[in-house]
Design a protein around this motif. Structure first.
Motif, PDB file in Angstrom:
ATOM      1  N   ASP A   1      18.476  15.879  -1.504  1.00 43.74           N
ATOM      2  CA  ASP A   1      18.900  15.255  -2.685  1.00 43.74           C
ATOM      3  C   ASP A   1      18.152  13.953  -2.968  1.00 43.74           C
ATOM      4  O   ASP A   1      18.318  13.184  -4.238  1.00 43.74           O
ATOM      5  CB  ASP A   1      20.347  14.726  -2.550  1.00 43.74           C
ATOM      6  N   LEU A   2      17.389  13.287  -2.089  1.00 40.06           N
ATOM      7  CA  LEU A   2      16.736  11.897  -1.992  1.00 40.06           C
ATOM      8  C   LEU A   2      15.371  11.906  -1.900  1.00 40.06           C
ATOM      9  O   LEU A   2      14.844  12.462  -0.931  1.00 40.06           O
ATOM     10  CB  LEU A   2      17.570  11.161  -1.078  1.00 40.06           C
ATOM     11  N   THR A   3      14.568  11.337  -2.699  1.00 41.15           N
ATOM     12  CA  THR A   3      13.125  10.859  -2.633  1.00 41.15           C
ATOM     13  C   THR A   3      13.156   9.562  -2.681  1.00 41.15           C
ATOM     14  O   THR A   3      13.693   8.723  -3.560  1.00 41.15           O
ATOM     15  CB  THR A   3      12.238  11.591  -3.591  1.00 41.15           C
ATOM     16  N   LEU A   4      12.403   8.760  -2.035  1.00 43.19           N
ATOM     17  CA  LEU A   4      11.732   7.486  -1.966  1.00 43.19           C
ATOM     18  C   LEU A   4      10.177   7.436  -2.316  1.00 43.19           C
ATOM     19  O   LEU A   4       9.544   7.890  -1.855  1.00 43.19           O
ATOM     20  CB  LEU A   4      11.965   6.850  -0.617  1.00 43.19           C
ATOM     21  N   ASP A   5      10.148   6.626  -3.573  1.00 41.47           N
ATOM     22  CA  ASP A   5       8.720   6.512  -4.240  1.00 41.47           C
ATOM     23  C   ASP A   5       8.210   5.389  -3.726  1.00 41.47           C
ATOM     24  O   ASP A   5       8.509   4.202  -4.498  1.00 41.47           O
ATOM     25  CB  ASP A   5       9.084   6.974  -5.712  1.00 41.47           C
ATOM     26  N   PHE A   6       7.219   5.292  -3.205  1.00 43.31           N
ATOM     27  CA  PHE A   6       6.637   4.002  -2.803  1.00 43.31           C
ATOM     28  C   PHE A   6       5.568   3.771  -3.848  1.00 43.31           C
ATOM     29  O   PHE A   6       4.634   4.654  -4.344  1.00 43.31           O
ATOM     30  CB  PHE A   6       5.836   4.317  -1.488  1.00 43.31           C
ATOM     31  N   ASP A   7       5.666   2.438  -4.324  1.00 43.50           N
ATOM     32  CA  ASP A   7       4.845   1.985  -5.491  1.00 43.50           C
ATOM     33  C   ASP A   7       4.097   0.772  -5.158  1.00 43.50           C
ATOM     34  O   ASP A   7       4.775  -0.354  -4.495  1.00 43.50           O
ATOM     35  CB  ASP A   7       6.000   1.805  -6.509  1.00 43.50           C
ATOM     36  N   ASP A   8       2.791   0.608  -5.286  1.00 43.63           N
ATOM     37  CA  ASP A   8       2.153  -0.667  -4.801  1.00 43.63           C
ATOM     38  C   ASP A   8       1.438  -1.511  -6.170  1.00 43.63           C
ATOM     39  O   ASP A   8       0.958  -2.522  -5.826  1.00 43.63           O
ATOM     40  CB  ASP A   8       1.118  -0.552  -4.042  1.00 43.63           C
TER      41      ASP A   8
ATOM     42  N   VAL B   1       1.942  11.030  -7.021  1.00 47.25           N
ATOM     43  CA  VAL B   1       2.551  11.525  -8.411  1.00 47.25           C
ATOM     44  C   VAL B   1       2.591  10.345  -9.236  1.00 47.25           C
ATOM     45  O   VAL B   1       3.226   9.391  -9.076  1.00 47.25           O
ATOM     46  CB  VAL B   1       3.609  12.209  -8.336  1.00 47.25           C
ATOM     47  N   GLY B   2       1.464  10.295 -10.025  1.00 45.72           N
ATOM     48  CA  GLY B   2       1.394   9.060 -11.046  1.00 45.72           C
ATOM     49  C   GLY B   2       1.163   7.962 -10.161  1.00 45.72           C
ATOM     50  O   GLY B   2       0.300   7.712  -9.104  1.00 45.72           O
ATOM     51  N   PRO B   3       1.810   7.046 -10.199  1.00 41.55           N
ATOM     52  CA  PRO B   3       1.772   5.688  -9.242  1.00 41.55           C
ATOM     53  C   PRO B   3       2.457   5.919  -7.938  1.00 41.55           C
ATOM     54  O   PRO B   3       2.506   4.693  -7.314  1.00 41.55           O
ATOM     55  CB  PRO B   3       2.219   4.505 -10.372  1.00 41.55           C
ATOM     56  N   PHE B   4       3.273   6.596  -7.659  1.00 38.19           N
ATOM     57  CA  PHE B   4       4.046   6.712  -6.440  1.00 38.19           C
ATOM     58  C   PHE B   4       3.578   7.763  -5.452  1.00 38.19           C
ATOM     59  O   PHE B   4       2.833   8.775  -5.802  1.00 38.19           O
ATOM     60  CB  PHE B   4       5.307   7.415  -7.058  1.00 38.19           C
ATOM     61  N   ALA B   5       3.904   7.325  -4.365  1.00 40.54           N
ATOM     62  CA  ALA B   5       3.732   8.235  -3.138  1.00 40.54           C
ATOM     63  C   ALA B   5       5.042   8.596  -2.741  1.00 40.54           C
ATOM     64  O   ALA B   5       5.814   7.711  -1.947  1.00 40.54           O
ATOM     65  CB  ALA B   5       2.930   7.526  -2.066  1.00 40.54           C
ATOM     66  N   PRO B   6       5.682   9.780  -3.100  1.00 32.26           N
ATOM     67  CA  PRO B   6       7.020  10.295  -2.673  1.00 32.26           C
ATOM     68  C   PRO B   6       7.193  10.706  -1.225  1.00 32.26           C
ATOM     69  O   PRO B   6       6.285  11.155  -0.464  1.00 32.26           O
ATOM     70  CB  PRO B   6       7.186  11.349  -3.431  1.00 32.26           C
ATOM     71  N   VAL B   7       8.415  10.372  -0.611  1.00 32.55           N
ATOM     72  CA  VAL B   7       8.809  11.042   0.544  1.00 32.55           C
ATOM     73  C   VAL B   7      10.040  11.431   0.381  1.00 32.55           C
ATOM     74  O   VAL B   7      11.067  10.681   0.119  1.00 32.55           O
ATOM     75  CB  VAL B   7       9.122   9.797   1.634  1.00 32.55           C
ATOM     76  N   ARG B   8      10.083  12.655   0.323  1.00 33.50           N
ATOM     77  CA  ARG B   8      11.632  13.624   0.169  1.00 33.50           C
ATOM     78  C   ARG B   8      12.239  13.400   1.599  1.00 33.50           C
ATOM     79  O   ARG B   8      11.745  14.187   2.457  1.00 33.50           O
ATOM     80  CB  ARG B   8      11.339  15.138  -0.261  1.00 33.50           C
ATOM     81  N   VAL B   9      13.454  12.591   1.625  1.00 33.64           N
ATOM     82  CA  VAL B   9      14.208  12.503   2.867  1.00 33.64           C
ATOM     83  C   VAL B   9      15.079  13.625   3.048  1.00 33.64           C
ATOM     84  O   VAL B   9      15.513  13.772   4.379  1.00 33.64           O
ATOM     85  CB  VAL B   9      14.583  11.034   3.099  1.00 33.64           C
ATOM     86  N   ASN B  10      15.718  13.910   2.111  1.00 43.90           N
ATOM     87  CA  ASN B  10      16.576  15.399   2.247  1.00 43.90           C
ATOM     88  C   ASN B  10      16.503  16.102   0.748  1.00 43.90           C
ATOM     89  O   ASN B  10      15.749  15.602   0.070  1.00 43.90           O
ATOM     90  CB  ASN B  10      17.797  15.038   2.567  1.00 43.90           C
TER      91      ASN B  10
ATOM     92  N   ALA C   1       4.436   5.316   2.580  1.00 43.35           N
ATOM     93  CA  ALA C   1       4.947   6.517   2.708  1.00 43.35           C
ATOM     94  C   ALA C   1       4.692   7.277   3.962  1.00 43.35           C
ATOM     95  O   ALA C   1       5.477   7.952   4.489  1.00 43.35           O
ATOM     96  CB  ALA C   1       4.409   7.288   1.377  1.00 43.35           C
ATOM     97  N   ARG C   2       3.553   6.845   4.536  1.00 43.75           N
ATOM     98  CA  ARG C   2       3.327   7.638   5.730  1.00 43.75           C
ATOM     99  C   ARG C   2       4.072   7.084   6.988  1.00 43.75           C
ATOM    100  O   ARG C   2       4.602   7.591   7.998  1.00 43.75           O
ATOM    101  CB  ARG C   2       1.638   7.449   6.130  1.00 43.75           C
ATOM    102  N   LEU C   3       4.520   5.838   7.062  1.00 44.06           N
ATOM    103  CA  LEU C   3       5.252   5.149   7.876  1.00 44.06           C
ATOM    104  C   LEU C   3       6.694   5.723   7.892  1.00 44.06           C
ATOM    105  O   LEU C   3       7.011   6.075   9.026  1.00 44.06           O
ATOM    106  CB  LEU C   3       5.171   3.592   7.567  1.00 44.06           C
ATOM    107  N   LEU C   4       7.301   5.573   6.778  1.00 48.87           N
ATOM    108  CA  LEU C   4       8.610   6.343   6.602  1.00 48.87           C
ATOM    109  C   LEU C   4       8.741   7.561   6.893  1.00 48.87           C
ATOM    110  O   LEU C   4       9.501   8.142   7.827  1.00 48.87           O
ATOM    111  CB  LEU C   4       9.289   6.024   5.201  1.00 48.87           C
TER     112      LEU C   4
ATOM    113  N   ASP D   1       0.756  -0.980  -0.043  1.00 45.28           N
ATOM    114  CA  ASP D   1      -0.231   0.137   0.027  1.00 45.28           C
ATOM    115  C   ASP D   1       0.652   1.238  -0.063  1.00 45.28           C
ATOM    116  O   ASP D   1       1.503   1.626   0.906  1.00 45.28           O
ATOM    117  CB  ASP D   1      -0.822  -0.033   1.214  1.00 45.28           C
ATOM    118  N   ARG D   2       0.896   2.027  -0.947  1.00 49.92           N
ATOM    119  CA  ARG D   2       1.918   2.911  -1.320  1.00 49.92           C
ATOM    120  C   ARG D   2       1.686   4.171  -0.346  1.00 49.92           C
ATOM    121  O   ARG D   2       2.686   4.644   0.287  1.00 49.92           O
ATOM    122  CB  ARG D   2       1.758   3.564  -2.512  1.00 49.92           C
TER     123      ARG D   2
END
Length: 121
Positions: free
Chosen positions: A45-52, A34-43, A19-22, A14-15
């Motif tokens: 330079d870096l985003t983790l894109d959650f995809d289900d 954004v499209g199929p992704f739930a993004p988490v910008r951690v800093n 994302a909410r957990l991280l 579940d994207r």
């Protein structure tokens, strides 16, 4: 040019939950899908894109954090009832002191281990 990891895809069941957990662990905001992704910008330079779309796969993501983020993450894990411990897949609710800092592994429902550790004081 310096090479910087810009983003990576995290396969989850579940994207938005992922994302909410991280975001909760790191004290940041989960972005709007954004499209199929739930993004988490951690800093910056870096985003983790959650995809289900393709189902969850266990993984390991390690974050070097300061003491305040570490303490807040551990409190979030406790409040949320997440399994955590001193080693991967070890739910002993203990903090390790490898390398002189503090470290824990927080497990999410999809089998992802989020490692949070502090630098040597």
């Amino acid at each position: 040019m310096t090479i910087v990891l810009n983003h990576t895809i995290v396969p989850v069941g579940d994207r938005m939950r992922g994302a909410r957990l991280l975001a909760g662990l790191l004290g940041v905001e989960a972005g709007e899908p954004v499209g199929p992704f739930a993004p988490v910008r951690v800093n910056a330079d870096l985003t983790l894109d959650f995809d289900d779309r393709f189902g969850a796969r266990p993984g390991h993501y390690a974050f070097l954090v300061d003491d305040a983020v570490f303490d807040a993450a551990l409190a979030f894990a406790e409040r949320s009832g997440l399994a955590w411990g001193s080693a991967p897949r070890q739910v002993d609710r203990q903090v390790n002191h490898l390398g002189g800092g503090r470290g824990v592994y927080v497990l999410d429902p999809d089998g992802i281990a989020y490692e949070l550790f502090t630098a040597v004081p």
